[in-house]
Design a protein around this motif. Sequence first.
Motif, PDB file in Angstrom:
ATOM      1  N   UNK A  99    -115.641   3.968 -27.130  1.00  0.00           N
ATOM      2  CA  UNK A  99    -116.005   2.671 -27.678  1.00  0.00           C
ATOM      3  C   UNK A  99    -114.840   1.951 -28.356  1.00  0.00           C
ATOM      4  N   UNK A 100    -113.782   2.692 -28.735  1.00  0.00           N
ATOM      5  CA  UNK A 100    -112.689   2.043 -29.463  1.00  0.00           C
ATOM      6  C   UNK A 100    -111.303   2.255 -28.859  1.00  0.00           C
ATOM      7  N   UNK A 101    -111.085   3.364 -28.172  1.00  0.00           N
ATOM      8  CA  UNK A 101    -109.705   3.742 -27.852  1.00  0.00           C
ATOM      9  C   UNK A 101    -109.037   2.870 -26.804  1.00  0.00           C
ATOM     10  N   UNK A 102    -109.739   2.497 -25.734  1.00  0.00           N
ATOM     11  CA  UNK A 102    -109.062   1.851 -24.622  1.00  0.00           C
ATOM     12  C   UNK A 102    -108.102   2.843 -23.971  1.00  0.00           C
ATOM     13  N   UNK A 103    -107.009   2.322 -23.435  1.00  0.00           N
ATOM     14  CA  UNK A 103    -106.016   3.206 -22.811  1.00  0.00           C
ATOM     15  C   UNK A 103    -106.654   4.155 -21.811  1.00  0.00           C
ATOM     16  N   UNK A 104    -107.584   3.632 -21.022  1.00  0.00           N
ATOM     17  CA  UNK A 104    -108.449   4.493 -20.207  1.00  0.00           C
ATOM     18  C   UNK A 104    -107.681   5.283 -19.148  1.00  0.00           C
ATOM     19  N   UNK A 105    -106.512   4.758 -18.731  1.00  0.00           N
ATOM     20  CA  UNK A 105    -105.730   5.477 -17.727  1.00  0.00           C
ATOM     21  C   UNK A 105    -104.271   5.632 -18.139  1.00  0.00           C
ATOM     22  N   UNK A 106    -104.013   5.603 -19.452  1.00  0.00           N
ATOM     23  CA  UNK A 106    -102.642   5.720 -19.950  1.00  0.00           C
ATOM     24  C   UNK A 106    -102.269   7.164 -20.245  1.00  0.00           C
ATOM     25  N   UNK A 107    -100.987   7.459 -20.072  1.00  0.00           N
ATOM     26  CA  UNK A 107    -100.391   8.706 -20.557  1.00  0.00           C
ATOM     27  C   UNK A 107    -101.124   9.961 -20.092  1.00  0.00           C
ATOM     28  N   UNK A 108    -101.592   9.944 -18.849  1.00  0.00           N
ATOM     29  CA  UNK A 108    -102.156  11.165 -18.272  1.00  0.00           C
ATOM     30  C   UNK A 108    -103.630  11.380 -18.516  1.00  0.00           C
ATOM     31  N   UNK A 109    -104.314  10.406 -19.146  1.00  0.00           N
ATOM     32  CA  UNK A 109    -105.756  10.570 -19.366  1.00  0.00           C
ATOM     33  C   UNK A 109    -106.502  10.549 -18.035  1.00  0.00           C
ATOM     34  N   UNK A 110    -107.485  11.425 -17.898  1.00  0.00           N
ATOM     35  CA  UNK A 110    -108.339  11.427 -16.727  1.00  0.00           C
ATOM     36  C   UNK A 110    -109.526  10.504 -16.924  1.00  0.00           C
ATOM     37  N   UNK A 111    -110.200  10.091 -15.855  1.00  0.00           N
ATOM     38  CA  UNK A 111    -111.373   9.223 -15.985  1.00  0.00           C
ATOM     39  C   UNK A 111    -112.575   9.982 -16.534  1.00  0.00           C
ATOM     40  N   UNK A 166    -120.528  -7.048 -16.951  1.00  0.00           N
ATOM     41  CA  UNK A 166    -119.613  -6.096 -16.309  1.00  0.00           C
ATOM     42  C   UNK A 166    -118.404  -5.763 -17.184  1.00  0.00           C
ATOM     43  N   UNK A 167    -118.625  -5.770 -18.504  1.00  0.00           N
ATOM     44  CA  UNK A 167    -117.550  -5.418 -19.428  1.00  0.00           C
ATOM     45  C   UNK A 167    -117.306  -3.910 -19.392  1.00  0.00           C
ATOM     46  N   UNK A 168    -116.106  -3.507 -19.802  1.00  0.00           N
ATOM     47  CA  UNK A 168    -115.741  -2.092 -19.792  1.00  0.00           C
ATOM     48  C   UNK A 168    -115.032  -1.721 -21.087  1.00  0.00           C
ATOM     49  N   UNK A 169    -114.820  -0.424 -21.260  1.00  0.00           N
ATOM     50  CA  UNK A 169    -114.055   0.064 -22.398  1.00  0.00           C
ATOM     51  C   UNK A 169    -112.597   0.330 -22.046  1.00  0.00           C
ATOM     52  N   UNK A 170    -112.088  -0.327 -21.006  1.00  0.00           N
ATOM     53  CA  UNK A 170    -110.700  -0.093 -20.594  1.00  0.00           C
ATOM     54  C   UNK A 170    -109.718  -0.374 -21.722  1.00  0.00           C
ATOM     55  N   UNK A 171    -109.995  -1.430 -22.504  1.00  0.00           N
ATOM     56  CA  UNK A 171    -109.136  -1.790 -23.645  1.00  0.00           C
ATOM     57  C   UNK A 171    -109.889  -1.579 -24.955  1.00  0.00           C
ATOM     58  N   UNK A 172    -111.148  -2.041 -25.016  1.00  0.00           N
ATOM     59  CA  UNK A 172    -111.968  -1.929 -26.229  1.00  0.00           C
ATOM     60  C   UNK A 172    -111.179  -2.437 -27.442  1.00  0.00           C
ATOM     61  N   UNK A 173    -111.079  -1.645 -28.501  1.00  0.00           N
ATOM     62  CA  UNK A 173    -110.311  -2.036 -29.693  1.00  0.00           C
ATOM     63  C   UNK A 173    -108.841  -1.626 -29.578  1.00  0.00           C
ATOM     64  N   UNK A 174    -108.499  -0.995 -28.461  1.00  0.00           N
ATOM     65  CA  UNK A 174    -107.142  -0.489 -28.202  1.00  0.00           C
ATOM     66  C   UNK A 174    -106.649   0.413 -29.326  1.00  0.00           C
ATOM     67  N   UNK A 175    -107.550   1.234 -29.832  1.00  0.00           N
ATOM     68  CA  UNK A 175    -107.165   2.135 -30.918  1.00  0.00           C
ATOM     69  C   UNK A 175    -106.120   3.160 -30.476  1.00  0.00           C
ATOM     70  N   UNK A 176    -106.035   3.401 -29.176  1.00  0.00           N
ATOM     71  CA  UNK A 176    -105.020   4.338 -28.699  1.00  0.00           C
ATOM     72  C   UNK A 176    -103.616   3.827 -29.027  1.00  0.00           C
ATOM     73  N   UNK A 177    -103.427   2.514 -28.996  1.00  0.00           N
ATOM     74  CA  UNK A 177    -102.118   1.942 -29.315  1.00  0.00           C
ATOM     75  C   UNK A 177    -102.072   1.263 -30.682  1.00  0.00           C
ATOM     76  N   UNK A 178    -103.248   0.988 -31.245  1.00  0.00           N
ATOM     77  CA  UNK A 178    -103.302   0.265 -32.517  1.00  0.00           C
ATOM     78  C   UNK A 178    -103.917   1.104 -33.634  1.00  0.00           C
ATOM     79  N   UNK A 179    -103.739   2.414 -33.560  1.00  0.00           N
ATOM     80  CA  UNK A 179    -104.343   3.308 -34.546  1.00  0.00           C
ATOM     81  C   UNK A 179    -103.985   2.920 -35.981  1.00  0.00           C
ATOM     82  N   UNK A 180    -102.758   2.465 -36.196  1.00  0.00           N
ATOM     83  CA  UNK A 180    -102.343   2.122 -37.562  1.00  0.00           C
ATOM     84  C   UNK A 180    -103.216   1.013 -38.148  1.00  0.00           C
ATOM     85  N   UNK A 181    -103.702   0.110 -37.288  1.00  0.00           N
ATOM     86  CA  UNK A 181    -104.607  -0.942 -37.776  1.00  0.00           C
ATOM     87  C   UNK A 181    -105.933  -0.333 -38.227  1.00  0.00           C
TER      88      UNK A 181
END
Length: 489
Positions: free
Chosen positions: A23-35, A51-66
């Motif tokens: 629900x928050x991470x996004x980064x659905x196919x970044x850095x070796x993550x599997x589907x 047809x929305x997805x969680x591909x980006x969501x809150x992008x917590x994978x890259x914006x954890x500091x926020x």
Amino acid sequence: MSALDVSVFPSDFAWGAATAAYQIEGGWNLDGKGPSIWDTFCHAKGQVFEDQTGEVACNSYQLWEKDLKCIQQLGLTHYRLSISWSRLLPDGTTNHVNPKGVAYYNKVINDLITCDVTTMVTLYHFDLPQALQDRGGWNSAEIADIFESYARFCFKTFGDRVKLWITLNEPYVCAKLGHEDGIIAPGIKEPGISAYVAAHNMVRAHTKAWHSYNADFRPLQGGQISLALNSDWTEPLDPGCPKDVAATERYKAFTLGWFAWPLFCTGDYPESMRSRIEAKSLELGYNQGSRLPHFSKNEPSPLGTADFFALNYYTSRKVKDWNSACKNSELSFKCDQGAEGVVDPSWPICGVHWLAVVPDGLRKLLKHIKDTYTNLPIYITENGFSQMGPVQIEDVDRCHFYHDTLQEVCKAISQDGVNVKGYFAWSLMDNFEWIHGFSVRFGLFHVDFATPELKRTIYRSGREYAAVISKHRTETKSKNVEDILSRNV
């Protein structure tokens, strides 16, 4: 509104907020993550709002500091997060470990510790690796051993710093909505059969993980482990109608009892549930064995496999008998249950159609858990209020909701003697709300999904929740100082 008496809460009360990886991470196919199954489900058109997805969501994978700044701004003592199984183990097994996934969660956990925030980690929050779904998913008996291996990997990797574990989030939802109704991932529609098999394997998976932790990790790590069960509070639609009264008991057995009974009561499903399913099978001519599986004596028992009770509560229902609608019907969970939950017209609705606002239902449910299942510590691991349509940063209705809900928790502690140890608001911030996409907002922080920056802005409810936490911390600190001074006199 009357003032909230924060002194009622224990000095070590867990003030938290919760999130889930997909629900928050996004980064659905970044850095070796599997589907995961949610990647697959969302990519199939027509399943999710617009047809929305969680591909980006809150992008917590890259914006954890926020996210961390939001946690600090609230003054949380605890933060509940989930691990993306397929980010750690892309094919779902320990044969292939993704080091970048390990590094991400190590950073999150370490940053929280640095900020004096205790982490509660959920191992599974609906996002099964697609590779495991391809092998049968929760309907496959082997999944329990695979989950145990995944859990052991997490205990070994993060358990020196994580002391509160949730194995599975809301197995009822995963089983019923994902394997009976097919409206969430993995989208299986096998009425009256698949949900029971999936639920059974989830209980087996939890049981194996708990016993593994208890034997091999608890002695050194000293943590606690449970699973998060969701439940409405239920009452008969007509208290004077014996059929509605009986239907309410069936409703409870087929929801909370389905998972709580094996863990806290007998090591097996409620007898009323088992006999009802067997009777329905006989009535409809189903003769392929018990649809509600039996626990094997060759595997560890689920009885006692929870160190605390983790409860997700959102709403309440009035229950009416539904037997008359099930005559000569096909197999289905609802006909097995023979009950229907309805919304009392006097209850206000917030956002999504199913979410009636009933704060006092939480108090009643907490007492029911204490009286029926256990007096173990209870953590309210999810509870929240949604809004749809034009965003209201000054979300007054949600402020009232949190105030009223915490008042009911106070009553449960002070008047009913319930051992409530913590409260986790759902959610830290607006996120991808499953089939509702981004149309439903539960956050203490607003997220601007229309811009790449995904700016987080605190709602008024977030400010007021922070004020409650600050007041409790201040009063607790003052009381501790007074205790020390009195002992030195």
